[in-house]
Write an enzyme that holds these catalytic residues in place. Structure first.
Site, mmCIF file in Angstrom:
data_model
loop_
_atom_site.group_PDB
_atom_site.id
_atom_site.type_symbol
_atom_site.label_atom_id
_atom_site.label_comp_id
_atom_site.label_asym_id
_atom_site.label_seq_id
_atom_site.Cartn_x
_atom_site.Cartn_y
_atom_site.Cartn_z
ATOM 1 N N SER A 31 -5.337 0.006 13.484
ATOM 2 C CA SER A 31 -6.090 1.348 13.709
ATOM 3 C C SER A 31 -6.510 1.186 15.439
ATOM 4 O O SER A 31 -6.716 0.383 15.995
ATOM 5 C CB SER A 31 -7.277 1.005 12.807
ATOM 6 O OG SER A 31 -8.254 2.077 13.291
ATOM 7 N N ASN A 55 0.759 -2.598 5.472
ATOM 8 C CA ASN A 55 0.217 -1.620 5.601
ATOM 9 C C ASN A 55 -1.183 -1.405 4.627
ATOM 10 O O ASN A 55 -2.044 -0.879 4.769
ATOM 11 C CB ASN A 55 1.092 -0.269 5.313
ATOM 12 C CG ASN A 55 0.356 0.711 4.879
ATOM 13 O OD1 ASN A 55 -0.177 1.603 5.706
ATOM 14 N ND2 ASN A 55 0.001 1.417 3.525
ATOM 15 N N ASP A 93 -1.796 -6.930 -6.560
ATOM 16 C CA ASP A 93 -3.085 -7.072 -5.799
ATOM 17 C C ASP A 93 -2.902 -8.123 -4.589
ATOM 18 O O ASP A 93 -2.667 -9.123 -4.835
ATOM 19 C CB ASP A 93 -4.201 -7.611 -6.573
ATOM 20 C CG ASP A 93 -5.555 -7.526 -5.951
ATOM 21 O OD1 ASP A 93 -5.486 -7.446 -4.649
ATOM 22 O OD2 ASP A 93 -6.687 -7.405 -6.472
ATOM 23 N N VAL A 94 -2.893 -7.254 -3.347
ATOM 24 C CA VAL A 94 -2.408 -8.489 -2.254
ATOM 25 C C VAL A 94 -3.527 -9.582 -1.802
ATOM 26 O O VAL A 94 -3.459 -10.326 -1.237
ATOM 27 C CB VAL A 94 -2.088 -7.516 -0.994
ATOM 28 C CG1 VAL A 94 -1.001 -6.822 -1.035
ATOM 29 C CG2 VAL A 94 -3.171 -6.725 -0.622
ATOM 30 N N TYR A 138 -14.410 -3.352 9.127
ATOM 31 C CA TYR A 138 -13.120 -3.020 9.191
ATOM 32 C C TYR A 138 -12.413 -3.319 10.808
ATOM 33 O O TYR A 138 -11.328 -3.513 10.884
ATOM 34 C CB TYR A 138 -13.155 -1.388 8.819
ATOM 35 C CG TYR A 138 -11.790 -0.781 8.904
ATOM 36 C CD1 TYR A 138 -10.922 -0.877 7.934
ATOM 37 C CD2 TYR A 138 -11.369 0.274 10.054
ATOM 38 C CE1 TYR A 138 -9.522 -0.204 8.076
ATOM 39 C CE2 TYR A 138 -10.417 0.982 9.968
ATOM 40 C CZ TYR A 138 -9.422 0.662 9.085
ATOM 41 O OH TYR A 138 -8.264 1.464 9.006
ATOM 42 N N LYS A 180 -9.274 -5.202 11.935
ATOM 43 C CA LYS A 180 -8.075 -4.554 12.787
ATOM 44 C C LYS A 180 -7.896 -5.202 14.087
ATOM 45 O O LYS A 180 -6.593 -5.328 14.512
ATOM 46 C CB LYS A 180 -8.306 -2.913 12.913
ATOM 47 C CG LYS A 180 -7.983 -2.367 11.577
ATOM 48 C CD LYS A 180 -6.814 -2.684 10.863
ATOM 49 C CE LYS A 180 -6.744 -1.795 9.498
ATOM 50 N NZ LYS A 180 -5.647 -1.959 8.670
ATOM 51 N N GLY A 238 0.836 -1.201 0.106
ATOM 52 C CA GLY A 238 0.076 -0.144 0.223
ATOM 53 C C GLY A 238 0.755 1.363 0.007
ATOM 54 O O GLY A 238 0.620 2.363 0.798
ATOM 55 N N ALA A 239 2.053 1.195 -0.779
ATOM 56 C CA ALA A 239 2.828 2.270 -0.545
ATOM 57 C C ALA A 239 2.548 3.352 -1.727
ATOM 58 O O ALA A 239 3.373 4.427 -1.815
ATOM 59 C CB ALA A 239 4.152 1.831 -1.102
ATOM 60 N N SER A 240 1.512 3.365 -2.567
ATOM 61 C CA SER A 240 0.885 3.946 -3.705
ATOM 62 C C SER A 240 0.278 5.370 -3.101
ATOM 63 O O SER A 240 -0.055 6.096 -4.000
ATOM 64 C CB SER A 240 0.309 3.368 -4.677
ATOM 65 O OG SER A 240 -0.696 2.526 -4.171
HETATM 66 N N1 NAP Z 1 -6.362 6.960 7.184
HETATM 67 C C1 NAP Z 1 -6.784 6.493 8.180
HETATM 68 O O1 NAP Z 1 -7.603 7.226 9.074
HETATM 69 C C2 NAP Z 1 -6.335 5.229 8.916
HETATM 70 C C3 NAP Z 1 -6.354 5.021 10.341
HETATM 71 C C4 NAP Z 1 -5.953 4.106 10.956
HETATM 72 C C5 NAP Z 1 -5.451 3.038 10.037
HETATM 73 N N2 NAP Z 1 -5.261 3.131 8.894
HETATM 74 C C6 NAP Z 1 -4.777 2.124 8.235
HETATM 75 O O2 NAP Z 1 -3.575 2.638 7.206
HETATM 76 C C7 NAP Z 1 -3.539 1.870 6.148
HETATM 77 C C8 NAP Z 1 -3.338 2.701 4.892
HETATM 78 O O3 NAP Z 1 -4.496 3.490 4.762
HETATM 79 P P1 NAP Z 1 -4.365 4.795 4.195
HETATM 80 O O4 NAP Z 1 -5.390 5.764 4.909
HETATM 81 O O5 NAP Z 1 -3.085 5.387 4.021
HETATM 82 O O6 NAP Z 1 -5.160 4.549 2.861
HETATM 83 P P2 NAP Z 1 -5.260 4.898 1.349
HETATM 84 O O7 NAP Z 1 -4.424 6.343 1.057
HETATM 85 O O8 NAP Z 1 -6.327 4.699 0.632
HETATM 86 O O9 NAP Z 1 -3.743 3.729 1.038
HETATM 87 C C9 NAP Z 1 -4.322 2.375 1.013
HETATM 88 C C10 NAP Z 1 -3.098 1.623 0.218
HETATM 89 O O10 NAP Z 1 -3.511 0.293 0.207
HETATM 90 C C11 NAP Z 1 -3.385 -0.172 -1.110
HETATM 91 N N3 NAP Z 1 -4.200 -1.294 -1.382
HETATM 92 C C12 NAP Z 1 -5.557 -1.462 -1.059
HETATM 93 N N4 NAP Z 1 -5.948 -2.443 -1.679
HETATM 94 C C13 NAP Z 1 -4.947 -3.101 -2.004
HETATM 95 C C14 NAP Z 1 -4.837 -4.483 -2.774
HETATM 96 N N5 NAP Z 1 -5.965 -5.487 -2.814
HETATM 97 N N6 NAP Z 1 -3.730 -4.662 -3.278
HETATM 98 C C15 NAP Z 1 -2.510 -3.999 -3.275
HETATM 99 N N7 NAP Z 1 -2.550 -2.654 -2.447
HETATM 100 C C16 NAP Z 1 -3.985 -2.330 -2.122
HETATM 101 C C17 NAP Z 1 -3.859 0.982 -2.014
HETATM 102 O O11 NAP Z 1 -3.297 0.676 -3.397
HETATM 103 P P3 NAP Z 1 -3.690 1.436 -4.703
HETATM 104 O O12 NAP Z 1 -4.165 2.822 -4.328
HETATM 105 O O13 NAP Z 1 -2.684 1.402 -5.538
HETATM 106 O O14 NAP Z 1 -4.775 0.601 -4.955
HETATM 107 C C18 NAP Z 1 -2.919 2.076 -1.306
HETATM 108 O O15 NAP Z 1 -1.800 2.216 -1.434
HETATM 109 C C19 NAP Z 1 -4.543 0.795 6.034
HETATM 110 O O16 NAP Z 1 -4.141 -0.459 6.666
HETATM 111 C C20 NAP Z 1 -5.683 1.591 7.131
HETATM 112 O O17 NAP Z 1 -6.312 0.567 7.456
HETATM 113 C C21 NAP Z 1 -5.739 4.318 8.281
#
Ligand code: NAP
Length: 253
Positions: free
Chosen positions: A141, A90, A63-64, A154, A158, A12-14
């Site tokens: 989370s 991530n 795709d994970v 969700y 977590k 999820g580094a994108s």
């Molecule tokens: N933002 C928050 O409020 C928050 C709070 C607590 C925890 N988190 C956790 O933080 C982590 C990252 O989330 P984020 O907030 O940074 O969200 P984000 O900006 O939507 O990023 C999610 C990342 O996961 C990748 N991803 C999703 N499904 C995938 C799949 N099937 N295969 C490969 N890659 C996949 C996406 O890749 P593509 O875009 O390239 O598809 C993207 O790089 C998650 O585990 C989330 O639960 C987030």
């Protein structure tokens, strides 16, 4: 903190927290393996990281939820860098819905990304982490322990990730492999946009979270990246099996 000669794989580094972590670690000289689905975004982050430290990251479009992709991620990491020191699980997705209004397709999708993929990728990475005496950081989370009524599947995923963190930490401790999690509160990233909220709805949601948080602020992605980097570093060499909230005090209320 120095990640010189350390190979760090981030799923999820994108976007969002994964991208922030990649950029943060590139400034500490890490050799990066960046995984995501959206190739254009992934390449943009990879280029940014390369400019920071002169080391070309290995960008893997994958795709994970696909087992073959997970196998390819580990295979290409070892082919390219010869080892793996740090795994950052991530990648994650969410969806709206409590028990009255959810659907099983979205439940299955969330579990596939947030738990099953983590389980399988960690299995595949473990022999290499044992060899390098490396470590794992899982991105959980605060909803793993703080109930809400809006994202049941969700939150469950977590909670599972926290327990996964502790069990695998216990199992791999004799091998010298540490396993920890970070548990962020709300951070403004694409995760919430991807469930279809408008910018106005997101702004209102963010405003409500900030005002209901003791420190009266949102958590920022680079703060989470710093915590992940700390847990992955030698500075945390006595820390394993811990799940660290980073939430402005939201778990207190
Ligand atoms: N933002 C928050 O409020 C928050 C709070 C607590 C925890 N988190 C956790 O933080 C982590 C990252 O989330 P984020 O907030 O940074 O969200 P984000 O900006 O939507 O990023 C999610 C990342 O996961 C990748 N991803 C999703 N499904 C995938 C799949 N099937 N295969 C490969 N890659 C996949 C996406 O890749 P593509 O875009 O390239 O598809 C993207 O790089 C998650 O585990 C989330 O639960 C987030």
């Amino acid at each position: 903190m120095d990640f010189n000669d350390k190979v760090v794989l981030i799923t999820g580094a994108s976007s969002g927290l994964g991208a922030a972590t990649a950029i943060h670690l590139s400034k500490q000289s890490a050799k990066l393996v960046l995984v995501g689905r959206k190739e254009i975004n992934l390449k943009k982050i990879a280029l940014y990281c390369e400019k920071a430290n002169g080391i070309k990251p290995l960008a893997i479009t994958a795709d994970v939820t696909e087992d073959e992709d997970l196998e390819r991620i580990i295979r290409e990491t070892i082919e390219n860098f010869g080892k793996l020191d740090v795994l950052v699980n991530n990648a994650g997705i969410t969806a709206m819905g409590g028990i009255k209004k959810s659907d099983m397709a979205s439940y299955d999708k969330i579990m596939a990304v947030n738990t099953r993929a983590v389980f399988r990728l960690t299995m595949l990475a473990t022999p290499h982490l044992v060899q390098s005496k490396g470590c794992i950081v899982n991105v959980s989370s605060i909803t793993s322990t703080r109930p809400n009524t809006i994202s049941l599947a969700y939150n469950m995923s977590k909670a599972a990730l926290d327990q996964f963190t502790k069990c695998v930490a216990l199992e791999l401790a004799p091998d010298g492999v540490r396993v920890n999690a970070v548990n962020p509160g709300f951070v403004k990233t694409n995760i919430i946009k991807n469930i279809g909220l408008t910018e106005d709805q997101i702004d209102l949601y963010a405003k409500n979270i900030a005002s209901g948080t003791p420190l009266k602020k949102l958590v920022e992605a680079n703060e989470v990246a710093s915590l992940i980097a700390y847990l992955a570093s030698d500075a945390a060499k006595s820390i394993t099996g811990c799940c660290y909230p980073i939430d402005g005090g939201r778990l207190l209320v």
